[in-house]
Design a protein around this motif. Sequence first.
Motif, mmCIF file in Angstrom:
data_model
loop_
_atom_site.group_PDB
_atom_site.id
_atom_site.type_symbol
_atom_site.label_atom_id
_atom_site.label_comp_id
_atom_site.label_asym_id
_atom_site.label_seq_id
_atom_site.Cartn_x
_atom_site.Cartn_y
_atom_site.Cartn_z
ATOM 1 N N THR A 93 -6.465 7.258 -3.392
ATOM 2 C CA THR A 93 -7.157 6.406 -2.413
ATOM 3 C C THR A 93 -7.745 5.180 -3.105
ATOM 4 O O THR A 93 -7.651 4.053 -2.595
ATOM 5 C CB THR A 93 -8.254 7.220 -1.712
ATOM 6 O OG1 THR A 93 -7.661 8.400 -1.176
ATOM 7 C CG2 THR A 93 -8.899 6.433 -0.587
ATOM 8 N N LYS A 94 -8.327 5.390 -4.286
ATOM 9 C CA LYS A 94 -8.912 4.256 -5.014
ATOM 10 C C LYS A 94 -7.838 3.255 -5.426
ATOM 11 O O LYS A 94 -8.010 2.041 -5.286
ATOM 12 C CB LYS A 94 -9.666 4.758 -6.248
ATOM 13 C CG LYS A 94 -10.971 5.448 -5.881
ATOM 14 C CD LYS A 94 -11.722 5.940 -7.098
ATOM 15 C CE LYS A 94 -13.035 6.600 -6.665
ATOM 16 N NZ LYS A 94 -13.772 7.150 -7.812
ATOM 17 N N SER B 263 -4.458 -2.849 -2.149
ATOM 18 C CA SER B 263 -4.577 -3.565 -0.884
ATOM 19 C C SER B 263 -5.381 -4.848 -1.058
ATOM 20 O O SER B 263 -5.007 -5.916 -0.556
ATOM 21 C CB SER B 263 -5.241 -2.644 0.146
ATOM 22 O OG SER B 263 -5.287 -3.254 1.402
ATOM 23 N N VAL C 191 -4.782 2.811 -4.123
ATOM 24 C CA VAL C 191 -4.167 2.152 -2.967
ATOM 25 C C VAL C 191 -5.126 1.096 -2.406
ATOM 26 O O VAL C 191 -4.704 0.001 -2.005
ATOM 27 C CB VAL C 191 -3.769 3.184 -1.880
ATOM 28 C CG1 VAL C 191 -3.260 2.475 -0.633
ATOM 29 C CG2 VAL C 191 -2.714 4.138 -2.417
ATOM 30 N N THR C 192 -6.414 1.404 -2.408
ATOM 31 C CA THR C 192 -7.397 0.433 -1.912
ATOM 32 C C THR C 192 -7.439 -0.793 -2.824
ATOM 33 O O THR C 192 -7.441 -1.938 -2.343
ATOM 34 C CB THR C 192 -8.797 1.088 -1.824
ATOM 35 O OG1 THR C 192 -8.694 2.257 -1.017
ATOM 36 C CG2 THR C 192 -9.810 0.140 -1.198
ATOM 37 N N ARG D 210 0.836 -1.207 0.000
ATOM 38 C CA ARG D 210 0.000 0.000 0.000
ATOM 39 C C ARG D 210 0.866 1.251 0.000
ATOM 40 O O ARG D 210 0.598 2.208 -0.730
ATOM 41 C CB ARG D 210 -0.896 0.030 1.253
ATOM 42 C CG ARG D 210 -1.984 -1.008 1.270
ATOM 43 C CD ARG D 210 -3.078 -0.634 2.256
ATOM 44 N NE ARG D 210 -2.754 -0.879 3.656
ATOM 45 C CZ ARG D 210 -3.226 -1.902 4.368
ATOM 46 N NH1 ARG D 210 -4.015 -2.789 3.824
ATOM 47 N NH2 ARG D 210 -2.915 -2.026 5.635
ATOM 48 N N ARG E 108 1.111 4.101 -2.859
ATOM 49 C CA ARG E 108 0.768 5.476 -2.477
ATOM 50 C C ARG E 108 1.890 6.438 -2.897
ATOM 51 O O ARG E 108 1.635 7.511 -3.448
ATOM 52 C CB ARG E 108 0.511 5.532 -0.957
ATOM 53 C CG ARG E 108 0.632 6.883 -0.309
ATOM 54 C CD ARG E 108 -0.642 7.640 -0.040
ATOM 55 N NE ARG E 108 -1.766 6.880 0.444
ATOM 56 C CZ ARG E 108 -3.015 7.309 0.376
ATOM 57 N NH1 ARG E 108 -3.276 8.485 -0.184
ATOM 58 N NH2 ARG E 108 -4.001 6.587 0.842
#
Lengths: 125, 142
Positions: free
Chosen positions: B46-47, B53, B49-50, B28, B32
Amino acid sequence: MSERVPILKIGDVLLVSIQFDLEDQMVMDLQEDLSQRIVDTGAHGVVIDISALEIVDSFVGRMLASTAAISRVLGAETVVVGMRPAVAMTLVELGLSLGGVRTALNLEQGIGELRRSRRNGPVPR
Amino acid sequence: MTSSSQPVEESDAQESPITGNGDVVKARQAVRALAQQARLSLVDQTKLVTAASELARNTLSYGGGGTMRVSIVTRAGTTGVKAVFSDQGPGIPDVDLALTDGWSSGRGMGLGLSGARRLADEFTLESAPGRGTTVSVVKWAR
C-alpha cells in the motif's frame, strides 16, 4: 463523457460507495456531482464508503477533506467509512491525517454517527 | 538487514508511458502487481503503490508526461520493487525546497514528493532546470 460514481439517496443521507480505482478526473467529477446533489435533495448527511479502495493518495485524501468542508457549508455532515488499516497507516505516514474529516469503521456506524449528530446538533470542529 | 553496498540485480522490468490520467491508474496497477510478486506485506504494498501514485501524478502534471519503469530488485537475498519515474519537463530548480513538506508549486498540497520519500525505503531524485526529472523509489520485502 467519463464514467461517474453513483450517488444514492437513502432518506436524508446521500451514500457514495467508491467501488474501483478512480482516475483524477472522476474524483473531481464526484465532488461536483455530490455538491449538486446535496443542494438538490437537501440532504443532511453524506456517507462516503471507501472500503473498496486499495490506496488513498494525497489527491483523493484532499478530495475527501474538501468534500467534507463543502458539504458542511451546504448544510450536510460527511462521514468517511470503511478505510482499510493499511490505507490509514499509509495516509498518516504520507502526512495526511484528515483532521477535518469524520470517519467511522463501517457504513452502519457511519449512519449511526450522522443520526446522533442530527439529534444533538452538528459537532463543532 | 540489506547492505547498500551489495550489488542490486533487476528482473521483470516493464516500462509504461505516463501521458494521461488513465496512465496514473495503470502505473498503480503495475506497481501493485510486482509488489505482490515480490511478496511485500500488504502495508508495504500500500505504501509503495501510494508513493507511485504521487510520483506518477507529478510526472504527468509537472513533468508534462513521461515514463515509469518498474522492476523486481534483489540485493543480498532480499527482494524488493523499484519504480523509476522520468520526464523531460522543466525540472526542479530547488530540489531541497521541493522535498519540504507543504511546499507546493501551487496545485497540490505539497505532500507528493516528501510523502513518497517517507513511504519508500530508498528514494533518489535527479533534476536540473530544463533537463527533466527522474525520481526512483524502492521498497524492500521484510
